[in-house]
Design an enzyme around this catalytic site. Structure first.
Site, PDB file in Angstrom:
ATOM      1  NE  ARG A  52      -1.654  -2.411   2.798  1.00 50.86           N
ATOM      2  CZ  ARG A  52      -1.863  -3.659   2.426  1.00 50.86           C
ATOM      3  NH1 ARG A  52      -2.951  -3.977   1.782  1.00 50.86           N
ATOM      4  NH2 ARG A  52      -1.002  -4.606   2.715  1.00 50.86           N
ATOM      5  CE  LYS A  82      28.229  -2.945  -3.536  1.00 51.13           C
ATOM      6  NZ  LYS A  82      28.517  -1.958  -4.603  1.00 51.13           N
ATOM      7  NE  ARG A 103       7.196   0.795   5.086  1.00 56.77           N
ATOM      8  CZ  ARG A 103       5.986   0.272   4.980  1.00 56.77           C
ATOM      9  NH1 ARG A 103       5.843  -0.996   4.638  1.00 56.77           N
ATOM     10  NH2 ARG A 103       4.903   0.989   5.235  1.00 56.77           N
TER      11      ARG A 103
HETATM   12  C1  NCD Z   1       1.673  -1.182   8.107  1.00 63.10           C
HETATM   13  C2  NCD Z   1       3.155  -0.945   8.273  1.00 63.10           C
HETATM   14  O1  NCD Z   1       3.948  -1.194   7.371  1.00 63.10           O
HETATM   15  O2  NCD Z   1       3.496  -0.473   9.346  1.00 63.10           O
HETATM   16  N1  NCD Z   1       1.297  -1.341   6.791  1.00 63.10           N
HETATM   17  C3  NCD Z   1       0.968  -0.207   6.080  1.00 63.10           C
HETATM   18  O3  NCD Z   1       1.808   0.587   5.760  1.00 63.10           O
HETATM   19  N2  NCD Z   1      -0.320  -0.020   5.775  1.00 63.10           N
HETATM   20  C4  NCD Z   1       1.098  -2.182   9.008  1.00 63.10           C
HETATM   21  C5  NCD Z   1       1.765  -3.496   9.152  1.00 63.10           C
HETATM   22  O4  NCD Z   1       2.722  -3.830   8.486  1.00 63.10           O
HETATM   23  O5  NCD Z   1       1.278  -4.246   9.992  1.00 63.10           O
END
Ligand code: NCD
Length: 305
Positions: A52, A82, A103
């Site tokens: 998502r 690395k 992320r």
């Molecule tokens: C969540 C996350 O990555 O924190 N997913 C998301 O971005 N909708 C929830 C999860 O991974 O449980």
């Protein structure tokens, strides 16, 4: 000045209100006349799996007329393998793109990246830390349903210790309380070893009532306006507990008020059985869809020239 989104408390109430207005615009306007990201390149760098968040960000960038470069599994497909630090990787990415959607695996990584970046950093989830853009779309979904005036009781269920979406949404509810939202009560339902961290609990204490309990009782269900289900974050380690106390069975769903809504950041496991999908109060797929509009609005806001 570079504007980063590291925490859910990084937007002021006025900015969040504007963000929601623009999200409404993108929700209802298919053919855009203006392309706020024209000639811009975003970097989407994801060290953890995502469906998502990454796709909605990438779709948002393309819909706004921008382009992106990026990778999933960045731990494998970037110089991290690395041994490159998050700071060094960020310095390089910032030279190639106009903003970075990141992320990462560890809480605090987004702040570390922002400390060295010459372009905006958007935290798309930093380990067990925060996931601010998810909280924006969660609150947007709540507001679309209840409007501004209603006092709400929000019940969080599941892995509240490691679930970063919960951390960000509680911070956001606390920051926006009596400004954009009226919170009557926050109820945290989790096994003791997966309960909400003390810092976040403390952050929300000014709301009035926030409590930590150990099972999803009929009494709690009857009080709930928004039930926010979450999965156990097994990737951070196994925890033994009886999941039946934290599952939204159809029997339990019957005890929720008719006017309530059921949210989940997704992906789900057994805590939210597919049978619930047919319940008119189930809003989690619409919630995920709202992620596109809210992220379009956010990118537009951050990248405005
Ligand atoms: C969540 C996350 O990555 O924190 N997913 C998301 O971005 N909708 C929830 C999860 O991974 O449980």
């Amino acid at each position: 000045m570079i504007r980063n989104i590291i925490s859910a408390s990084d937007l002021s109430p006025a900015e969040l209100q504007k963000l929601f207005e623009r999200a409404d615009h993108y929700r209802t306007t298919r053919m855009l006349k203006k392309f706020p990201l024209r000639r811009m390149i975003g970097v989407t760098c994801f060290y953890q799996p995502s469906m998502r968040t990454r796709f909605s960000f990438e779709s948002a960038i393309l819909r706004l007329g921008g382009q992106y470069i990026g990778t999933e599994a960045a731990g494998m497909f970037s110089s991290a393998i690395k041994g490159e630090s998050i700071e060094d990787s960020t310095r390089i990415m910032a030279g190639y793109g106009d903003f970075i959607v990141l992320r990462s695996e560890n809480a605090g990584d987004a702040a570390k990246a922002a400390a060295v970046s010459t372009v905006p950093i958007i935290n798309a989830g930093d380990g067990t830390g925060e996931h601010p853009t998810q909280a924006f779309l969660d609150l947007y979904t709540i507001e679309k349903h209840f409007g501004r005036g209603k006092e709400i009781t929000v019940t969080f269920v599941g892995d509240l210790k490691r679930g970063r979406t919960v951390h960000s949404l509680i911070k956001l509810l606390a920051a926006m309380h009596e400004k954009l939202v009226r919170v009557r009560e926050i109820i945290c339902v989790a096994p003791p070893e997966l309960q909400l961290p003390d810092e976040i609990f403390a952050d929300a204490q000014h709301i009035g009532t926030i409590s930590r309990v150990h099972w999803l009782s009929p009494e709690i269900l009857g009080l709930t306006d928004i039930i926010y289900m979450t999965r156990t974050q097994r990737e951070y380690g196994q925890v033994e507990f009886d999941p039946s106390a934290f599952t939204l069975t159809p029997e339990r769903a019957q005890m929720l008020p008719e006017t309530s809504i059921i949210l989940h950041p997704l992906p789900r496991n057994d805590e939210l059985p597919p049978a619930i999908d047919f319940d008119p109060r189930a809003r989690y797929f619409g919630q995920a869809q709202n992620g596109l509009y809210v992220r379009m609005a956010l990118l537009e806001m951050l990248m405005k020239k």
